[in-house]
Write a protein that holds these residues in place. Structure first.
Motif, mmCIF file in Angstrom:
data_model
loop_
_atom_site.group_PDB
_atom_site.id
_atom_site.type_symbol
_atom_site.label_atom_id
_atom_site.label_comp_id
_atom_site.label_asym_id
_atom_site.label_seq_id
_atom_site.Cartn_x
_atom_site.Cartn_y
_atom_site.Cartn_z
ATOM 1 N N ILE A 17 25.221 3.231 56.460
ATOM 2 C CA ILE A 17 24.678 4.517 56.912
ATOM 3 C C ILE A 17 25.230 5.599 55.989
ATOM 4 C CG2 ILE A 17 24.426 6.085 58.870
ATOM 5 C CD1 ILE A 17 25.570 3.485 60.492
ATOM 6 N N GLN A 18 24.359 6.166 55.164
ATOM 7 C CA GLN A 18 24.783 7.183 54.210
ATOM 8 C C GLN A 18 24.135 8.509 54.562
ATOM 9 O OE1 GLN A 18 25.003 6.147 50.061
ATOM 10 N NE2 GLN A 18 24.952 3.951 50.509
ATOM 11 N N MET A 19 24.988 9.442 54.952
ATOM 12 C CA MET A 19 24.521 10.778 55.325
ATOM 13 C C MET A 19 24.818 11.749 54.193
ATOM 14 S SD MET A 19 26.170 13.802 56.318
ATOM 15 C CE MET A 19 25.534 15.360 56.935
ATOM 16 N N GLY A 20 23.998 12.779 54.074
ATOM 17 C CA GLY A 20 24.252 13.829 53.098
ATOM 18 C C GLY A 20 23.524 15.096 53.478
ATOM 19 N N THR A 21 23.745 16.137 52.703
ATOM 20 C CA THR A 21 23.087 17.412 52.958
ATOM 21 C C THR A 21 22.203 17.787 51.771
ATOM 22 O OG1 THR A 21 24.933 18.679 52.042
ATOM 23 C CG2 THR A 21 24.954 18.255 54.403
ATOM 24 N N LEU A 22 21.255 18.658 52.060
ATOM 25 C CA LEU A 22 20.398 19.228 51.023
ATOM 26 C C LEU A 22 20.818 20.656 50.700
ATOM 27 C CD1 LEU A 22 16.974 18.031 52.507
ATOM 28 C CD2 LEU A 22 18.381 16.872 50.787
ATOM 29 N N SER A 23 21.957 21.093 51.233
ATOM 30 C CA SER A 23 22.324 22.509 51.187
ATOM 31 C C SER A 23 23.513 22.817 50.283
ATOM 32 C CB SER A 23 22.647 22.991 52.602
ATOM 33 O OG SER A 23 23.655 22.178 53.172
ATOM 34 N N LYS A 24 24.067 21.814 49.623
ATOM 35 C CA LYS A 24 25.224 22.067 48.761
ATOM 36 C C LYS A 24 24.814 21.848 47.303
ATOM 37 C CE LYS A 24 28.397 21.299 52.547
ATOM 38 N NZ LYS A 24 27.362 21.283 53.608
ATOM 39 N N SER A 25 25.111 20.714 46.716
ATOM 40 C CA SER A 25 24.680 20.496 45.334
ATOM 41 C C SER A 25 23.164 20.555 45.192
ATOM 42 C CB SER A 25 25.185 19.141 44.835
ATOM 43 O OG SER A 25 26.573 19.179 44.610
ATOM 44 N N ILE A 26 22.445 20.114 46.225
ATOM 45 C CA ILE A 26 20.984 20.099 46.161
ATOM 46 C C ILE A 26 20.407 21.501 46.365
ATOM 47 C CG2 ILE A 26 18.920 19.133 47.278
ATOM 48 C CD1 ILE A 26 20.470 16.549 47.643
ATOM 49 N N ALA A 27 21.220 22.421 46.879
ATOM 50 C CA ALA A 27 20.927 23.862 46.868
ATOM 51 C C ALA A 27 19.657 24.259 47.611
ATOM 52 C CB ALA A 27 20.856 24.374 45.414
#
Length: 397
Positions: free
Chosen positions: A238-248
């Motif tokens: 299960i790999q979670m991540g955000t679109l709001s940091k490096s992905i800006a």
């Protein structure tokens, strides 16, 4: 009676606010008057930004802006409903396929925030018959997800694999065991010991979930995060991540097996009951992923600058926490001194707010510096000069 009740209501709230102020923990919003970039205008004052999670400096990239504008003109301003009703655009499906490939997984699902992604996964995958093992320094969204899941939650000492092993050894009666950890810890900048976590998970038949909010775009040969960094993409279920940091952009995601993602579509309440992210945001995120994969030199430059900042601060005599990520915490100690230090840095032209409890433990207030790929060596020179001047005035150097 209503007036008396209103007065008592106001008195109680005022008392709580006064206590927060007494402890030096009172917070106020700071207004940004410009785009989030290496230089920003804060309440009319131009400052050098060294506190943003915009690690790759993409938030004002012209390609990102153009992708958003095209989507805005094509699909409009909003998505009009949840993904399961009227809000599922081709852009959402394309982005999820793109994320799955980026993370070397079968499928992915996008949520409105990273916070919601953690709540969704933990509440959908764990219940009263299950047990979750959570690192004590995990993000608040993981902590809240564990609570809402109603699973038994066991907190293990930060990155302490002996402690985790002893706790796993006493968990055989549970239906499902899940180990959840930040990949890069947001306030300390250190990396989770993922190889050891995976080894213990295999030994005790547990699942592994990694929050890659601060690792996506930064760590790994392809920039896809902690599992990529350690070569463990297939072992982390299960790999979670955000679109709001490096992905800006904005939002969060879960990547994993096709069965996992299908289950989340059907069971994850933050997905089912939220209006979908607007097309312009999705288009920007998709553009960022293309840039990340095609321009690895951004990560190389970012790493070099972060190393230079760390060594420069250490030479000044600052208490810098060890690590090799763009998150560089400078320990101050008490909250009041940390706030004073942030104010002095601002006088020197650097924006880097103080981080205080409850975000960090009592006595460990700090200036949490972050480096961006858009920074220059001249920016680093300005930062180090500011720390030297501010540190002397506050009495830290």
């Amino acid at each position: 009676m209503e007036t008396i009740q209103a007065e008592r209501y106001a008195e109680q709230l005022s008392a709580e606010l006064n206590e927060i102020q007494r402890k030096g923990l009172y917070r106020q919003l700071r207004r940004m008057d410009s785009a989030s970039s290496r230089t920003v205008t804060v309440e009319g004052k131009p400052l050098l930004m060294f506190a943003s999670n915009n690690y790759l400096g993409l938030s004002d990239d012209p390609r990102m802006i153009e992708a958003s504008v095209i989507a805005l003109r094509t699909f409009g301003t909003g998505s009009s409903g949840s993904r399961l009703t009227t809000g599922n655009f081709i852009l959402h499906e394309q982005l999820e396929k793109q994320i799955a490939g980026f993370k070397n997984q079968q499928a992915a699902i996008v949520f409105n925030t990273g916070y919601m992604a953690n709540l969704a996964a933990l509440t959908a995958l764990a219940g009263e018959s299950d047990i979750i093992f959570s690192d004590e320094w995990n993000h608040a969204s993981i902590i809240d997800g564990c609570r809402l899941s109603r699973a038994q939650t066991v907190v293990y000492r930060h990155a302490d694999m002996a402690d985790l092993q002893s706790k796993l050894a006493n968990s055989s009666r549970y239906r499902r065991r899940l180990i959840v950890t930040d990949g890069v810890f947001s306030m300390d900048g250190d990396i989770a010991p993922l190889p050891e976590i995976v080894r213990l998970a295999e030994q005790f038949d547990a699942w592994v979930m990694v929050d890659d909010a601060h690792a996506t775009g930064v760590l790994g040969e392809r920039g896809s995060g902690t599992a990529d960094y350690f070569g463990l993409s297939k072992q982390v279920m299960i790999q979670m991540g955000t679109l709001s940091k490096s992905i800006a952009a904005e939002g969060g995601y879960i990547a994993g097996s096709a069965e996992l993602i299908d289950l989340l579509r059907n069971r994850a309440r933050p997905f089912i009951y939220s209006t979908a992210l607007p097309p312009a945001v999705i288009a920007a995120a998709s553009c960022a992923l293309r840039i990340i994969e095609s321009e690895p030199e951004r990560r190389v430059h970012l790493c070099r600058l972060a190393t230079r900042v760390r060594s420069g601060l250490e030479e000044l005599g600052c208490r810098v926490m060890k690590g090799n990520t763009p998150i560089i915490p400078v320990l101050i100690g008490d909250a009041e001194t940390a706030v004073r230090m942030a104010g002095e840095l601002e006088r020197e032209g650097v924006f880097a707010p103080a981080i205080r409890p409850p975000t960090v433990p009592s006595g460990s207030s700090r200036i949490r510096l972050t480096v961006m790929a858009s920074h220059t060596d001249a920016d680093v020179d300005c930062l180090l000069h500011a720390f030297a001047a501010a540190g002397r005035r506050v009495g830290l150097l």
